[in-house]
Design an enzyme around this catalytic site. Structure first.
Site, short mmCIF file in Angstrom:
data_model
loop_
_atom_site.label_atom_id
_atom_site.label_comp_id
_atom_site.label_asym_id
_atom_site.label_seq_id
_atom_site.Cartn_x
_atom_site.Cartn_y
_atom_site.Cartn_z
N SER A 13 0.84 -1.20 0.00
CA SER A 13 0.00 0.00 0.00
C SER A 13 0.87 1.25 0.00
O SER A 13 1.51 1.57 1.00
CB SER A 13 -0.90 0.00 1.24
OG SER A 13 -1.40 1.29 1.52
N ASP A 186 -4.47 10.75 4.65
CA ASP A 186 -4.94 12.13 4.81
C ASP A 186 -5.74 12.35 6.09
O ASP A 186 -6.17 13.47 6.37
CB ASP A 186 -5.78 12.54 3.59
CG ASP A 186 -6.96 11.61 3.35
OD1 ASP A 186 -7.02 10.52 3.95
OD2 ASP A 186 -7.83 11.98 2.54
#
Length: 199
Positions: A13, A186
């Site tokens: 990832s 984020d």
């Protein structure tokens, strides 16, 4: 009681790579301990009915490439496309992470492997390359490789995946503080705020 932030990640990832580059600062700013939680994200997604849209959706895949570069620039970290991901067995590296955690060198192993994969474009799925890489980074290569080959480590990875799904996770990177989960690189500002507010 020590404050803890659980960090669920997969070496495949790229957003997990980006998030982990910020963990030292996050720990320092929040006075919290980072608990590293390696899981296989594709297995988790399959188990929870999630879809890897960056793989299946051409438009999102194109967007993600640009978005990743924005974060790379923001964080000032290394990044190079690594074609070795086409054949690296990520479970191999995840077992290595679990072994390293058990040996007390989990944070170092995870940080170095992420850097090796994303900034140095190494083929760390190759046993000999990984062994040499770990030795160069002053990690107990032989002990890690010996432990990660044991069946109990494979069983633990499966158990971690199952527990992650039961906890409501569906992808990586995910942060967990108590029962609250925060999905995505984020969401780090929310993670920081929650950790600071934790008693």
């Amino acid at each position: 009681m020590t404050k803890q932030i659980e960090f669920y990640f997969d070496f495949g990832s790229p957003y997990s790579y980006l998030a982990q580059t910020q963990l030292k600062k996050l720990a320092a700013d929040t006075q919290a301990t980072i608990v590293y939680m390696p899981i296989n994200v594709l297995d988790l997604m399959k188990a929870t009915g999630n879809t890897p849209t960056t793989i299946e959706c051409k438009a999102k895949r194109k967007y993600a490439k640009s978005d990743l570069q924005r974060w790379v620039k923001k964080y000032g970290v290394g990044w190079e496309p690594n074609q070795n991901f086409r054949h690296i067995d990520l479970n191999f590296l995840l077992r290595g992470a679990i072994a390293a955690i058990k040996l007390g060198v989990g944070a170092e192993f995870i940080s170095k492997v992420f850097t090796g994969l994303y900034a140095q474009v190494l083929d760390l799925g190759n046993v000999e390359i990984l062994k040499d890489f770990l030795k160069k980074n002053e990690l107990p290569a032989d002990r890690i490789l010996e432990l990660m080959a044991q069946e109990e480590i494979s069983d633990e990875l499966k158990a971690r995946n199952k527990a992650a799904g039961e906890a409501g996770l569906f992808g990586t990177p995910t942060f967990r503080i108590g029962e609250e989960i925060y999905f995505g690189n984020d969401r780090l500002p929310f993670v920081e705020a929650a950790a600071k507010a934790q008693a």
